[in-house]
Design a protein around this motif. Structure first.
Motif, PDB file in Angstrom:
ATOM      1  N   TYR A   1      45.128  -5.214  37.641  1.00 46.95           N
ATOM      2  CA  TYR A   1      46.600  -5.540  38.092  1.00 46.95           C
ATOM      3  C   TYR A   1      46.889  -6.771  37.389  1.00 46.95           C
ATOM      4  O   TYR A   1      46.283  -7.816  37.446  1.00 46.95           O
ATOM      5  N   LEU A   2      48.206  -6.463  36.409  1.00 49.04           N
ATOM      6  CA  LEU A   2      48.382  -7.252  35.550  1.00 49.04           C
ATOM      7  C   LEU A   2      50.157  -7.718  36.099  1.00 49.04           C
ATOM      8  O   LEU A   2      50.883  -6.663  36.144  1.00 49.04           O
ATOM      9  N   GLU A   3      50.293  -8.892  36.108  1.00 41.27           N
ATOM     10  CA  GLU A   3      51.967  -9.202  36.276  1.00 41.27           C
ATOM     11  C   GLU A   3      52.278 -10.189  35.232  1.00 41.27           C
ATOM     12  O   GLU A   3      51.454 -11.302  34.945  1.00 41.27           O
ATOM     13  N   VAL A   4      53.350 -10.147  34.452  1.00 40.34           N
ATOM     14  CA  VAL A   4      53.955 -10.969  33.746  1.00 40.34           C
ATOM     15  C   VAL A   4      55.430 -11.335  34.469  1.00 40.34           C
ATOM     16  O   VAL A   4      56.289 -10.620  34.433  1.00 40.34           O
ATOM     17  N   LEU A   5      55.093 -12.948  34.841  1.00 35.88           N
ATOM     18  CA  LEU A   5      56.216 -13.245  35.740  1.00 35.88           C
ATOM     19  C   LEU A   5      57.274 -14.125  34.911  1.00 35.88           C
ATOM     20  O   LEU A   5      56.826 -15.275  34.281  1.00 35.88           O
ATOM     21  N   VAL A   6      58.273 -13.667  34.745  1.00 29.97           N
ATOM     22  CA  VAL A   6      59.536 -14.382  33.912  1.00 29.97           C
ATOM     23  C   VAL A   6      60.265 -15.164  34.516  1.00 29.97           C
ATOM     24  O   VAL A   6      61.152 -14.578  35.297  1.00 29.97           O
ATOM     25  N   HIS A   7      59.887 -16.477  34.788  1.00 32.66           N
ATOM     26  CA  HIS A   7      60.682 -17.344  35.601  1.00 32.66           C
ATOM     27  C   HIS A   7      62.051 -17.625  35.061  1.00 32.66           C
ATOM     28  O   HIS A   7      63.093 -17.674  35.686  1.00 32.66           O
ATOM     29  N   SER A   8      62.221 -17.361  33.603  1.00 33.26           N
ATOM     30  CA  SER A   8      63.599 -17.604  33.162  1.00 33.26           C
ATOM     31  C   SER A   8      63.586 -16.938  31.466  1.00 33.26           C
ATOM     32  O   SER A   8      62.685 -16.973  31.044  1.00 33.26           O
ATOM     33  N   GLY A   9      64.542 -16.871  31.229  1.00 27.04           N
ATOM     34  CA  GLY A   9      64.681 -16.287  29.811  1.00 27.04           C
ATOM     35  C   GLY A   9      64.559 -14.787  29.482  1.00 27.04           C
ATOM     36  O   GLY A   9      65.131 -13.928  30.563  1.00 27.04           O
ATOM     37  N   SER A  10      63.998 -14.190  28.463  1.00 26.32           N
ATOM     38  CA  SER A  10      64.078 -12.868  28.112  1.00 26.32           C
ATOM     39  C   SER A  10      62.676 -12.588  27.445  1.00 26.32           C
ATOM     40  O   SER A  10      62.065 -13.401  26.788  1.00 26.32           O
ATOM     41  N   LEU A  11      62.417 -11.390  27.597  1.00 25.42           N
ATOM     42  CA  LEU A  11      61.027 -10.903  27.411  1.00 25.42           C
ATOM     43  C   LEU A  11      61.125  -9.455  26.618  1.00 25.42           C
ATOM     44  O   LEU A  11      61.682  -8.468  27.358  1.00 25.42           O
ATOM     45  N   PHE A  12      60.656  -9.329  25.422  1.00 26.27           N
ATOM     46  CA  PHE A  12      60.327  -7.912  24.937  1.00 26.27           C
ATOM     47  C   PHE A  12      58.764  -7.334  25.401  1.00 26.27           C
ATOM     48  O   PHE A  12      57.873  -8.039  25.425  1.00 26.27           O
TER      49      PHE A  12
END
Length: 459
Positions: free
Chosen positions: A102-113
């Motif tokens: 189980y993997l999470e990429v937590l975007v605290h702020s900004g933008s992600l492709f």
């Protein structure tokens, strides 16, 4: 292929309990076994789970709790495995969370492709999320924006996802499915949470994303980009046609107003001004001039006000005075054009003194309003009476200001050194009063008319 930048609002926000979930159908694939900082551009910082800085080296391994922070004009590429890539936009902050498969990429702020070339297996999970929203990634391509904890924007370039907004207790509040070429604006607001789905344009694709997909060789994404570019070309073509039609109509309007203005003689059009008189967004023409009325069987000259309204096909000439009110002889004061705040209707304002009282009149072609200002009087007015006059005058002025605003006031030029009531000077000259028979021509008035003519004649 040309792309345009987006402007993103970014802020690091406190964690909230509600969740937004997007997911799509799974197929077989590989688990994210290795997470590494593939490469960076500009100023990028990495911290471990305890917040301590980590030196950046080629192929830096990222473990659970690690944070990556990009500064202005800086970018970072994160390799999740050979089939999964994420790219951080400038001024973004993400955190890696991993437990087993189980993997999470937590975007605290900004933008992600993100670009997941092969869908995950049934027992695998990969989420891109901020503190309140989750994008369940199984095999798709797109980008997310995280302005704050209550908002997330998801753009899909390939595949399909289901968006779900849940309460802190896990209750599903809203769901929606989006596909390639669509965007979802997710807003968490408790029971009023919402998901708005719409299509996006090529201008919505930011430059940092365009660089990744330009040479990716993905036929589905290339077809979508080509379609978006075609839509933009068609929109620009339509806008150009609309602008040309607007120029043609504007030229017709100016030519028609100029032709109508030129039908008035020098005394009939002594003053002119352009403005939107009927609230339709286009300029019309207001003229002041010398008019004739019959007062008690005698010919009387006074200022007349006429609106030349362009209705889209021709000029309508509308006298602003109701007619008849001027017969009471109250025109020997400074007139002005007022706009009624609520309706936008134009009125002519005058002040009259009749039977030792003073009134303010507002009249147009269909209606008039009279405000009693104060009783007149001479030197025998007592202090108490004068105080009452001032109180009533202030009250009336407040009532007038609440209902009307000045649209245009006629600035009367001084005549032979006169600097008071020069409008009365002209009116008495017209009506043959003794001592007012040596008035020069009207160049100060006609200057405004010539300015309007030049404006209407402009290319």
């Amino acid at each position: 292929m040309k792309y345009h930048n987006n402007v993103f609002f970014r802020a690091v926000t406190a964690l909230l309990a509600a969740a937004f979930l997007l997911s799509c159908t799974a197929c077989g694939g590989m688990a994210a076994t290795t997470i590494e900082l593939l490469r960076t551009q500009g100023e990028v910082a990495v911290a471990d789970k305890d917040g301590k800085g980590v030196s950046i080296i080629e192929g830096l391994k990222l473990y659970s709790g690690y944070q990556v922070d990009t500064r202005s004009g800086s970018y970072a590429w994160i390799n999740l495995d050979d089939t999964k890539l994420a790219k951080m936009d400038a001024q973004s902050q993400v955190e890696i969370q991993k437990e087993g498969k189980y993997l999470e990429v937590l975007v605290h702020s900004g933008s992600l492709f993100f670009n997941v070339a092969e869908p995950l297996k049934e027992d695998e999970s990969m989420d891109i999320r901020n503190s309140t929203m989750v994008v369940g990634i199984r095999g798709t391509c797109g980008f997310v924006e995280s302005p704050d904890a209550q908002h997330m924007n998801v753009y899909l370039l390939e595949g399909k996802v289901e968006c779900t907004i849940s309460s802190p207790e896990g209750e599903i509040l809203q769901t929606a499915t989006i596909k390639a070429g669509e965007t979802a604006q997710l807003v968490y607001a408790g029971e009023d949470s919402s998901i708005t789905v719409s299509s996006f344009t090529i201008d919505d694709v930011p430059e940092y994303v365009a660089e990744e997909i330009a040479d990716a060789g993905n036929a589905e994404i290339d077809a979508l980009i080509e379609e978006l570019e075609q839509q933009k070309e068609e929109l620009l073509e339509q806008q150009q046609k609309e602008e040309e039609n607007a120029r043609i109509l504007d030229r017709q309007r100016r030519e028609a107003l100029l032709e109508a203005l030129n039908t008035y003689g020098p005394e009939e059009a002594m003053y002119a001004t352009l403005g939107d008189l009927n609230g339709d967004g286009t300029e019309d023409l207001l003229i002041y001039g010398k008019g004739v009325s019959e007062v008690y069987g005698n010919t009387r000259y006074d200022f007349t006000f006429t609106a030349l309204i362009w209705d889209g096909t021709e000029v309508q000439r509308i006298p602003l005075e109701q007619g008849g009110m001027s017969d009471f002889g109250y025109g020997y004061t400074v007139p002005a054009v007022y706009r009624e705040r609520e309706t936008g209707a134009l009125y002519i304002s005058r002040t009259s003194g009749i039977d030792i009282t003073t009134h303010r009149y507002f009249e147009n072609a269909v209606d008039y309003v009279s405000f009693f200002v104060y009783p007149g009087g001479g030197d025998d007015v007592t202090a108490e009476e004068r105080a009452e006059i001032e109180r009533r005058s202030s009250q009336v002025n407040q009532e007038i200001d609440a209902r009307f605003e000045v649209y245009d006031s006629l600035e009367f030029p001084a005549v032979d050194g006169e600097d008071w009531c020069t409008d009365i000077y002209w009116l008495r000259y017209w009506n043959g009063y003794r001592g007012y028979n040596d008035v020069p021509d009207y160049p100060p008035f006609h200057a405004s008319v010539e300015e309007v003519r030049q404006s209407l004649s402009a290319p």
